[in-house]
Design a protein around this motif. Structure first.
Motif, PDB file in Angstrom:
ATOM      1  N   TYR A  72       0.835  -1.185   0.074  1.00 44.00           N
ATOM      2  CA  TYR A  72      -0.010   0.061  -0.058  1.00 44.00           C
ATOM      3  C   TYR A  72       0.830   1.292   0.054  1.00 44.00           C
ATOM      4  O   TYR A  72       1.964   1.187   0.511  1.00 44.00           O
ATOM      5  N   LYS A  73       0.188   2.307  -0.473  1.00 46.46           N
ATOM      6  CA  LYS A  73       0.728   3.643  -0.286  1.00 46.46           C
ATOM      7  C   LYS A  73      -0.261   4.672   0.030  1.00 46.46           C
ATOM      8  O   LYS A  73      -1.419   4.495  -0.670  1.00 46.46           O
ATOM      9  N   GLY A  74      -0.063   5.301   0.976  1.00 44.96           N
ATOM     10  CA  GLY A  74      -1.038   6.171   1.599  1.00 44.96           C
ATOM     11  C   GLY A  74      -0.597   7.658   1.145  1.00 44.96           C
ATOM     12  O   GLY A  74       0.537   8.128   1.475  1.00 44.96           O
ATOM     13  N   MET A  75      -1.670   8.459   0.858  1.00 45.13           N
ATOM     14  CA  MET A  75      -1.280   9.809   0.155  1.00 45.13           C
ATOM     15  C   MET A  75      -2.405  10.806   0.748  1.00 45.13           C
ATOM     16  O   MET A  75      -3.516  10.440   0.951  1.00 45.13           O
ATOM     17  N   LEU A  76      -1.789  12.252   1.112  1.00 44.96           N
ATOM     18  CA  LEU A  76      -2.946  13.292   1.165  1.00 44.96           C
ATOM     19  C   LEU A  76      -3.541  13.510  -0.188  1.00 44.96           C
ATOM     20  O   LEU A  76      -2.996  13.325  -1.238  1.00 44.96           O
ATOM     21  N   ALA A  77      -4.622  14.622  -0.063  1.00 45.87           N
ATOM     22  CA  ALA A  77      -5.003  15.159  -1.279  1.00 45.87           C
ATOM     23  C   ALA A  77      -4.120  15.808  -2.288  1.00 45.87           C
ATOM     24  O   ALA A  77      -4.305  15.681  -3.274  1.00 45.87           O
ATOM     25  N   ASP A  78      -3.190  16.374  -1.506  1.00 50.28           N
ATOM     26  CA  ASP A  78      -2.061  17.155  -2.319  1.00 50.28           C
ATOM     27  C   ASP A  78      -1.052  15.975  -2.982  1.00 50.28           C
ATOM     28  O   ASP A  78      -0.083  16.293  -3.826  1.00 50.28           O
ATOM     29  N   GLY A  79      -1.118  14.646  -2.723  1.00 50.07           N
ATOM     30  CA  GLY A  79      -0.299  13.882  -3.348  1.00 50.07           C
ATOM     31  C   GLY A  79       0.886  13.482  -2.352  1.00 50.07           C
ATOM     32  O   GLY A  79       1.696  12.625  -2.771  1.00 50.07           O
ATOM     33  N   THR A  80       1.038  14.068  -1.357  1.00 52.91           N
ATOM     34  CA  THR A  80       2.213  13.723  -0.172  1.00 52.91           C
ATOM     35  C   THR A  80       1.808  12.435   0.227  1.00 52.91           C
ATOM     36  O   THR A  80       0.949  11.873   0.620  1.00 52.91           O
ATOM     37  N   VAL A  81       3.158  11.608   0.387  1.00 48.19           N
ATOM     38  CA  VAL A  81       2.980  10.302   0.769  1.00 48.19           C
ATOM     39  C   VAL A  81       3.327  10.073   2.298  1.00 48.19           C
ATOM     40  O   VAL A  81       4.199  10.754   2.615  1.00 48.19           O
ATOM     41  N   PHE A  82       2.374   9.746   2.990  1.00 45.48           N
ATOM     42  CA  PHE A  82       2.606   9.731   4.394  1.00 45.48           C
ATOM     43  C   PHE A  82       2.688   8.380   4.888  1.00 45.48           C
ATOM     44  O   PHE A  82       3.320   8.386   6.145  1.00 45.48           O
ATOM     45  N   ASP A  83       2.527   7.283   4.379  1.00 42.42           N
ATOM     46  CA  ASP A  83       2.883   5.987   4.637  1.00 42.42           C
ATOM     47  C   ASP A  83       2.917   4.960   3.397  1.00 42.42           C
ATOM     48  O   ASP A  83       2.224   5.205   2.489  1.00 42.42           O
ATOM     49  N   GLU A  84       3.667   3.871   3.636  1.00 40.16           N
ATOM     50  CA  GLU A  84       3.789   2.896   2.414  1.00 40.16           C
ATOM     51  C   GLU A  84       4.504   1.666   2.906  1.00 40.16           C
ATOM     52  O   GLU A  84       5.291   1.712   3.924  1.00 40.16           O
ATOM     53  N   GLY A  85       3.990   0.612   2.538  1.00 36.43           N
ATOM     54  CA  GLY A  85       4.616  -0.678   2.926  1.00 36.43           C
ATOM     55  C   GLY A  85       4.265  -1.746   1.715  1.00 36.43           C
ATOM     56  O   GLY A  85       3.387  -1.510   1.050  1.00 36.43           O
ATOM     57  N   GLU A  86       5.083  -2.717   1.980  1.00 36.97           N
ATOM     58  CA  GLU A  86       5.057  -3.908   0.873  1.00 36.97           C
ATOM     59  C   GLU A  86       5.151  -5.206   1.967  1.00 36.97           C
ATOM     60  O   GLU A  86       5.752  -5.071   2.758  1.00 36.97           O
ATOM     61  N   GLY A  87       4.168  -6.088   1.372  1.00 37.45           N
ATOM     62  CA  GLY A  87       3.923  -7.307   2.192  1.00 37.45           C
ATOM     63  C   GLY A  87       3.342  -6.984   3.791  1.00 37.45           C
ATOM     64  O   GLY A  87       4.154  -7.788   4.652  1.00 37.45           O
ATOM     65  N   VAL A  88       2.615  -6.092   4.010  1.00 31.12           N
ATOM     66  CA  VAL A  88       2.413  -5.733   5.401  1.00 31.12           C
ATOM     67  C   VAL A  88       1.192  -6.427   5.798  1.00 31.12           C
ATOM     68  O   VAL A  88       0.069  -6.535   4.934  1.00 31.12           O
ATOM     69  N   PRO A  89       0.901  -7.449   6.812  1.00 33.07           N
ATOM     70  CA  PRO A  89       0.034  -8.060   7.407  1.00 33.07           C
ATOM     71  C   PRO A  89      -0.867  -7.346   8.276  1.00 33.07           C
ATOM     72  O   PRO A  89      -0.185  -6.737   9.101  1.00 33.07           O
ATOM     73  N   PHE A  90      -2.341  -7.334   8.542  1.00 33.23           N
ATOM     74  CA  PHE A  90      -3.026  -6.701   9.418  1.00 33.23           C
ATOM     75  C   PHE A  90      -4.391  -7.221   9.350  1.00 33.23           C
ATOM     76  O   PHE A  90      -4.959  -7.844   8.412  1.00 33.23           O
ATOM     77  N   LYS A  91      -5.134  -6.971  10.441  1.00 27.84           N
ATOM     78  CA  LYS A  91      -6.331  -7.486  10.565  1.00 27.84           C
ATOM     79  C   LYS A  91      -7.360  -6.528   9.854  1.00 27.84           C
ATOM     80  O   LYS A  91      -7.075  -5.387  10.077  1.00 27.84           O
ATOM     81  N   VAL A  92      -8.264  -7.024   9.072  1.00 28.58           N
ATOM     82  CA  VAL A  92      -9.038  -5.968   8.323  1.00 28.58           C
ATOM     83  C   VAL A  92      -9.872  -4.889   9.204  1.00 28.58           C
ATOM     84  O   VAL A  92     -10.046  -3.815   8.935  1.00 28.58           O
ATOM     85  N   SER A  93     -10.343  -5.272  10.496  1.00 27.95           N
ATOM     86  CA  SER A  93     -10.946  -4.459  11.245  1.00 27.95           C
ATOM     87  C   SER A  93      -9.935  -3.606  12.008  1.00 27.95           C
ATOM     88  O   SER A  93     -10.305  -2.802  13.111  1.00 27.95           O
ATOM     89  N   GLY A  94      -8.548  -3.778  11.873  1.00 27.84           N
ATOM     90  CA  GLY A  94      -7.597  -2.941  12.804  1.00 27.84           C
ATOM     91  C   GLY A  94      -7.195  -1.844  12.098  1.00 27.84           C
ATOM     92  O   GLY A  94      -5.980  -1.377  12.349  1.00 27.84           O
ATOM     93  N   VAL A  95      -7.794  -1.237  11.038  1.00 31.42           N
ATOM     94  CA  VAL A  95      -7.371  -0.075  10.521  1.00 31.42           C
ATOM     95  C   VAL A  95      -8.498   0.968  10.604  1.00 31.42           C
ATOM     96  O   VAL A  95      -9.456   0.662  11.123  1.00 31.42           O
TER      97      VAL A  95
END
Length: 186
Positions: A72-95
């Motif tokens: 995943y790659k998380g971005m703000l409306a202006d395109g600024t990347v605030f977080d990203e990761g590859e092969g990241v595991p987590f629970k669906v309800s944990g975000v």
């Protein structure tokens, strides 16, 4: 007064006018279709979350209690990347709620762009980098994520795998010469 050169107009043959209009309509329809296929099509999910499928996935969708493995790659409306990761595991309800909503509409192998309104993200909370203290997600920020759903497993499957790993570690820890076991004779 000077005379303008005249060009005699030929009469239009019967049935030609409808053919011209039909041609105009066909060209117009083709232009609209081409424009439509180049516009991103977002699927509207619950609570204002929108998701665009960039690459179709296959199979079932993860459920609320499942665990996912994503890039995943998380971005703000202006395109600024605030977080990203590859092969990241987590629970669906944990975000954040909007991400949970989107995950439940994804399929394995699919690639997606997800638009999450602020109230389905972090709301009026700002998020800071714990190392620097700098604000990385301002309060009331809409979020955009690019997500690839690599795989998912049920909670039961994940718990069984964890138990098997613990048993293997315990078994290996009790055998001389095994990794993590004390050397023989001690």
């Amino acid at each position: 007064m000077a005379e303008v050169t005249r060009v005699p107009l030929q009469p239009v043959k019967k049935g030609t006018l409808p053919k011209i209009w039909l041609g105009v309509l066909v060209v117009l329809a083709a232009a609209v279709l081409m424009a439509w296929t180049n516009v991103p099509h977002f699927q509207k999910l619950d609570n204002g979350v929108q998701m665009e499928t960039l690459k179709e996935g296959r199979g079932l969708n993860p459920g609320m209690t499942d665990y996912v493995l994503v890039n995943y790659k998380g971005m703000l409306a202006d395109g600024t990347v605030f977080d990203e990761g590859e092969g990241v595991p987590f629970k669906v309800s944990g975000v954040v709620p909007g991400f949970t909503t989107a995950l439940q509409s994804m399929q394995m192998g699919g690639e997606y762009r997800v638009m999450i309104p602020a109230d389905q993200g972090y709301g009026d909370e700002e998020k800071s980098d714990p190392m620097t203290g700098n604000v990385v997600i301002p309060a009331n920020s809409d979020l955009t994520f690019e997500v690839t759903l690599i795989d998912f497993r049920s909670e039961t499957e994940v718990m069984q795998q964890m138990q098997q790993q613990q048993m293997m570690q315990q078994m290996m820890g009790g055998q001389p010469g095994a990794p993590g076991a004390p050397p023989a004779g001690q």
